[in-house]
Design an enzyme around this catalytic site. Structure first.
Site, PDB file in Angstrom:
ATOM      1  CG  HIS A 190       2.911  -2.058 -15.468  1.00  0.00           C
ATOM      2  ND1 HIS A 190       2.532  -3.311 -15.028  1.00  0.00           N
ATOM      3  CD2 HIS A 190       4.010  -2.241 -16.252  1.00  0.00           C
ATOM      4  CE1 HIS A 190       3.362  -4.204 -15.528  1.00  0.00           C
ATOM      5  NE2 HIS A 190       4.269  -3.591 -16.278  1.00  0.00           N
ATOM      6  N   GLY A 213       0.786  -1.235   0.000  1.00  0.00           N
ATOM      7  CA  GLY A 213       0.000   0.000   0.000  1.00  0.00           C
ATOM      8  C   GLY A 213       0.812   1.276   0.000  1.00  0.00           C
ATOM      9  CG  ASN A 238      -2.688  -0.758 -12.917  1.00  0.00           C
ATOM     10  OD1 ASN A 238      -2.636  -0.958 -11.714  1.00  0.00           O
ATOM     11  ND2 ASN A 238      -1.925  -1.406 -13.798  1.00  0.00           N
ATOM     12  CE  LYS A 255      -9.713 -11.459  -7.070  1.00  0.00           C
ATOM     13  NZ  LYS A 255      -9.482 -12.926  -7.000  1.00  0.00           N
ATOM     14  CB  ILE A 256      -6.724 -10.285 -14.193  1.00  0.00           C
ATOM     15  CG1 ILE A 256      -5.245 -10.700 -14.121  1.00  0.00           C
ATOM     16  CG2 ILE A 256      -7.098  -9.740 -15.578  1.00  0.00           C
ATOM     17  CD1 ILE A 256      -4.271  -9.634 -14.506  1.00  0.00           C
ATOM     18  CG  LEU A 257     -10.014  -5.218 -12.150  1.00  0.00           C
ATOM     19  CD1 LEU A 257      -9.877  -3.729 -12.398  1.00  0.00           C
ATOM     20  CD2 LEU A 257     -10.936  -5.503 -10.970  1.00  0.00           C
ATOM     21  CG  ASN A 304       1.967   3.297  -5.794  1.00  0.00           C
ATOM     22  OD1 ASN A 304       2.319   4.324  -6.342  1.00  0.00           O
ATOM     23  ND2 ASN A 304       2.603   2.159  -5.942  1.00  0.00           N
TER      24      ASN A 304
HETATM   25  C1  GRF Z   1       3.836  -1.169  -7.329  1.00  0.00           C
HETATM   26  O1  GRF Z   1       5.124  -1.481  -7.805  1.00  0.00           O
HETATM   27  C2  GRF Z   1       2.918  -0.945  -8.501  1.00  0.00           C
HETATM   28  O2  GRF Z   1       3.584  -0.494  -9.653  1.00  0.00           O
HETATM   29  C3  GRF Z   1       2.366  -2.300  -8.792  1.00  0.00           C
HETATM   30  O3  GRF Z   1       2.305  -2.978  -7.549  1.00  0.00           O
HETATM   31  C4  GRF Z   1       3.201  -2.368  -6.634  1.00  0.00           C
HETATM   32  C5  GRF Z   1       2.388  -1.961  -5.446  1.00  0.00           C
HETATM   33  O4  GRF Z   1       3.183  -1.474  -4.457  1.00  0.00           O
HETATM   34  N1  GRF Z   1       1.084  -2.193  -9.409  1.00  0.00           N
HETATM   35  P1  GRF Z   1       2.441  -0.787  -3.195  1.00  0.00           P
HETATM   36  O5  GRF Z   1       1.499  -1.815  -2.623  1.00  0.00           O
HETATM   37  O6  GRF Z   1       1.699   0.414  -3.705  1.00  0.00           O
HETATM   38  O7  GRF Z   1       3.577  -0.421  -2.264  1.00  0.00           O
END
Ligand code: GRF
Length: 199
Positions: free
Chosen positions: A110, A12, A108, A92-94, A14
């Site tokens: 990536h 978490g 999203n 999960k893939i939506l 992000n």
């Molecule tokens: C991040 O590297 C993001 O790019 C990917 O999953 C990871 C999540 O990290 N989708 P966090 O849970 O936000 O620390």
């Protein structure tokens, strides 16, 4: 006031950068309406509690298939009157059925420069392993809208980082993650500023 539904499966970080950006006023006119996780042990749920943000663990075991699971997600998102769905490390893939309910409303992040090193199975360390194996001199992260095809939705923005000769998966992941935290905020701000209708 734009209402965000954030889906997260793990650490978490992000999510935390979004919480912090809203609290600091960097992201204006937005609030996190609900945080949803498929993983009851996700630290993202702990972060929700620490910030007094409504959160829900939705257990895949309670649903007979992915479509039914995603129907539950959709119900929660709509019940909370969310305007945007943010995937902040959602594993999960939506389903197509879910994605089609929220056209250009799901964002999203990536950890690579799509369209390179994306697609099914390309998440977390697997992405950085692929980048190192490819010999690319740079990597980075991509914020994009989510469509039914994994990691193929319209790109909102990207940020680049160098790949260094002695990089490991961990050193590269760390460098990319630091950029993710900044890029995601900018991407959310730009979408919110263009956002008009409710979901
Ligand atoms: C991040 O590297 C993001 O790019 C990917 O999953 C990871 C999540 O990290 N989708 P966090 O849970 O936000 O620390």
């Amino acid at each position: 006031m734009k209402r965000l539904a954030v889906l997260a499966s793990g650490r978490g970080s992000n999510l935390q950068s979004i919480i912090d950006a809203i609290n600091s006023g960097e992201i204006k006119d937005a609030e996190i309406a609900v945080i949803i996780s498929n993983n009851k042990d996700a630290y993202a749920l702990e972060r929700a509690k620490e910030s007094n943000i409504k959160s829900k663990f939705v257990d895949a075991k309670d649903f007979e298939n992915k479509v039914k699971y995603d129907e539950e997600l959709s119900k929660i998102i709509k019940e909370n009157n969310a305007d945007l769905v943010i995937l902040a490390g959602y594993i999960k893939i939506l389903t197509k059925e879910f994605v089609e309910q929220f056209p250009n409303k799901i964002i999203n992040i990536h950890p690579a420069l799509l369209p390179k090193h994306g697609g099914k199975g390309m998440y977390g360390k697997y992405v950085h392993e692929a980048v190192l194996k490819s010999g690319d001199s740079e990597s980075g992260c991509t914020a994009h809208f989510v469509t039914a095809e994994v990691d193929e939705g319209p790109i909102i923005s990207q940020a680049k980082v160098p790949v260094l000769p002695n990089d490991t998966v961990d050193t590269l992941a760390k460098r990319v993650l630091a950029e993710e935290h900044k890029l995601f905020i900018q991407a959310i701000k730009s979408v919110i500023s263009k956002e008009t209708s409710k979901l």
